[in-house]
Every structure is written in structure tokens, then in C-alpha cells.
Design a protein around this motif. Sequence first.
Motif, PDB file in Angstrom:
ATOM      1  N   PRO A 208       0.812  -1.227   0.000  1.00 17.19           N
ATOM      2  CA  PRO A 208       0.000   0.000   0.000  1.00 17.19           C
ATOM      3  C   PRO A 208       0.841   1.272   0.000  1.00 17.19           C
ATOM      4  N   GLU A 209       2.113   1.142   0.382  1.00 15.26           N
ATOM      5  CA  GLU A 209       2.980   2.325   0.441  1.00 15.26           C
ATOM      6  C   GLU A 209       3.648   2.632  -0.898  1.00 15.26           C
ATOM      7  N   ASN A 210       3.435   1.793  -1.906  1.00 14.64           N
ATOM      8  CA  ASN A 210       4.091   1.969  -3.205  1.00 14.64           C
ATOM      9  C   ASN A 210       3.221   2.856  -4.097  1.00 14.64           C
ATOM     10  N   LEU A 211       3.696   4.053  -4.375  1.00 11.09           N
ATOM     11  CA  LEU A 211       2.917   5.026  -5.142  1.00 11.09           C
ATOM     12  C   LEU A 211       2.685   4.567  -6.574  1.00 11.09           C
ATOM     13  N   PHE A 212       3.675   3.951  -7.175  1.00 15.99           N
ATOM     14  CA  PHE A 212       3.542   3.472  -8.550  1.00 15.99           C
ATOM     15  C   PHE A 212       2.430   2.429  -8.665  1.00 15.99           C
ATOM     16  N   ILE A 213       2.410   1.489  -7.732  1.00 18.74           N
ATOM     17  CA  ILE A 213       1.375   0.451  -7.748  1.00 18.74           C
ATOM     18  C   ILE A 213       0.007   1.068  -7.443  1.00 18.74           C
ATOM     19  N   ALA A 214      -0.041   1.977  -6.478  1.00 15.61           N
ATOM     20  CA  ALA A 214      -1.302   2.629  -6.139  1.00 15.61           C
ATOM     21  C   ALA A 214      -1.874   3.371  -7.337  1.00 15.61           C
ATOM     22  N   LYS A 215      -1.011   4.024  -8.101  1.00 14.81           N
ATOM     23  CA  LYS A 215      -1.451   4.742  -9.301  1.00 14.81           C
ATOM     24  C   LYS A 215      -2.053   3.789 -10.317  1.00 14.81           C
ATOM     25  N   ASP A 216      -1.395   2.660 -10.551  1.00 15.99           N
ATOM     26  CA  ASP A 216      -1.919   1.660 -11.487  1.00 15.99           C
ATOM     27  C   ASP A 216      -3.280   1.135 -11.032  1.00 15.99           C
ATOM     28  N   TRP A 217      -3.391   0.857  -9.739  1.00 19.22           N
ATOM     29  CA  TRP A 217      -4.637   0.308  -9.199  1.00 19.22           C
ATOM     30  C   TRP A 217      -5.751   1.357  -9.265  1.00 19.22           C
ATOM     31  N   GLN A 221      -9.345   0.857 -11.127  1.00 17.92           N
ATOM     32  CA  GLN A 221     -10.595   1.074 -10.400  1.00 17.92           C
ATOM     33  C   GLN A 221     -11.458   2.143 -11.080  1.00 17.92           C
ATOM     34  N   ALA A 222     -10.820   3.184 -11.597  1.00 14.55           N
ATOM     35  CA  ALA A 222     -11.555   4.243 -12.277  1.00 14.55           C
ATOM     36  C   ALA A 222     -12.256   3.702 -13.526  1.00 14.55           C
ATOM     37  N   GLN A 223     -11.538   2.872 -14.287  1.00 16.74           N
ATOM     38  CA  GLN A 223     -12.124   2.282 -15.493  1.00 16.74           C
ATOM     39  C   GLN A 223     -13.293   1.363 -15.151  1.00 16.74           C
ATOM     40  N   ALA A 224     -13.194   0.680 -14.025  1.00 12.89           N
ATOM     41  CA  ALA A 224     -14.245  -0.249 -13.606  1.00 12.89           C
ATOM     42  C   ALA A 224     -15.338   0.439 -12.796  1.00 12.89           C
ATOM     43  N   LYS A 225     -15.168   1.746 -12.524  1.00 13.70           N
ATOM     44  CA  LYS A 225     -16.114   2.495 -11.696  1.00 13.70           C
ATOM     45  C   LYS A 225     -16.333   1.799 -10.354  1.00 13.70           C
ATOM     46  N   ASP A 226     -15.209   1.398  -9.772  1.00 17.76           N
ATOM     47  CA  ASP A 226     -15.216   0.679  -8.496  1.00 17.76           C
ATOM     48  C   ASP A 226     -15.386   1.664  -7.342  1.00 17.76           C
ATOM     49  N   ALA A 228     -14.705   1.354  -4.381  1.00 19.92           N
ATOM     50  CA  ALA A 228     -13.576   1.272  -3.448  1.00 19.92           C
ATOM     51  C   ALA A 228     -12.443   2.209  -3.832  1.00 19.92           C
ATOM     52  N   ILE A 229     -12.588   2.907  -4.947  1.00 20.31           N
ATOM     53  CA  ILE A 229     -11.559   3.852  -5.369  1.00 20.31           C
ATOM     54  C   ILE A 229     -11.350   4.938  -4.312  1.00 20.31           C
TER      55      ILE A 229
END
Length: 256
Positions: A208-217, A221-226, A228-229
Motif C-alpha cells: 500500500p505504500e508503493n505510489l507506482f502500484i497505487a497509481k496503477d490500481w 478502479q476508475a475504469q471499472a467504476k469501483d 472502493a476507489i
Amino acid sequence: MAESSESSTESPDSARSRNWKLGVVAVVGLIGLTAWLASLPRPGDEPDEDETALVARLIELKNRGIALLENDTFAEADATLAELAEALPNDPIGSQNLTVCRLLALTESSVPLKGQARDAAVKRAHEALEALKTTNANSPVTALLSARIAMATDDETQAVSELLRATEEFSESAILWYELHSVLQYSDDEAKQKIARSALARTAELKPENLFIAKDWLLVQAQAKDPAIVDTFRTMTPLIKPFVETIRQYTGKDLT
């Protein structure tokens, strides 16, 4: 680390991939040699002259091999690391470094390999991987290298199979989950896309502390309209805080 000769036009994904591979060499080299040195018999706790000379030679080979890889001198690196692997046949330090070297030679060569040259490079990569499996089969790094060699030889099925097995066995390994996501993220197959999204979700959970991974996720989530975003945004807030002022200066946007 020696200065890289990479082109400035290298893609971020390629750079991240390359940096990881070189990181594996350096870390394994350090850990492997440390463990090996600790296992040496030392009458009176003092190494004899032959032992001292051997240790110096192995360290020289490890350091030279890494330096050559950093500068894309794959043929020379191969010879150096092959000597290291031969000197330590029962230790993964040599075979793992050699596998990384041959993977880089196959995927990062300045001139794309074709025909017999490519066939020979593939064969050598597989030989190094098989040697590694005899000394370090039960390792997430071995699984990752196996998957990357499979992808380098256009065998996505084998790569996915290896990663699915490995993520089950090493469920806390974020790098394996992210690799599974990377392999499948652009697939046209909905089932594979679902696996890719799940793999990225697991990566974000583990790191959760990895900004690069958080950005990808966040993008997925935005594309899926999740819904939990919202939670992802909350997670990212402390991560981007150190960059808020710089972003404001360059873009005029205040992210606070």
C-alpha cells in the motif's frame, strides 16, 4: 552502480524491468557470497592462503559480472558469471546471476536477435534456468525468471502457468503478483483481464505504500467504476504529500 548506457528513449516499463533484474543480481550476489563464506571450514577461525585467494577471486567475479551487465556487455558478463557458477555448482549465486545475464542478453540486446543467434540465446537461457532450478527451485525469484524467459520466447501460456503456481506458493510476494498482472493486463480475453485485475489488487494490498502500484490500481478502479476507489485515494494521500508543492509549481494544481 555503474553508469547505464541505456537510451533516454527507454520506456518507463522497460527501465523498471531492467532495474529489477540488475537488482536481483546485486542482492543475490551479496547474500549468496555472505552465506557461502560463512559455511567455509575455518580451522582456528583463520582462512588459509588458498581460501583467501578463492574468496577474493569469487568476489572479483561477482563484482565484474554485475558491472558488465550494467554496461550491457552481455557476452563478457556471461563468461564471467559462468565461471562463478562453475566455481559454486551447489549454490544459487552463480546460476541465478547467469540466468539473469542470459535473460538480459535475450531481451535487452542492442541488436534484435534473429534466426540461429536467437535460438542459441534461448537455449543458453534455458540451460542456465535449469541449472538454477537444481540449486534453488523453491524460490520466488526462480519462478519469476522462469516466467520472464517464457515471455521472452513468446510462451505466454507457460509464463502464466508458472506465475499462477508461484503466487499460490508465495502468496505474500508482491513482485510475483505484479508480474502476473503485467503479463495479462493487455489481453483481449476477459477471463485473463479479470486475473490481471485481481493480481494488481493483491499487489496493492501487499504494497500500500508503493505510489507506482497505487497509481496503477487507481486507474483500473476508475475504469471499472469501483466504489472502493475512495479508499485508494485515501491510501495515496500521504504518499503524494511530499510531491504536492512541486506539482503545484509545475501545473498550477493544488492537490490538497
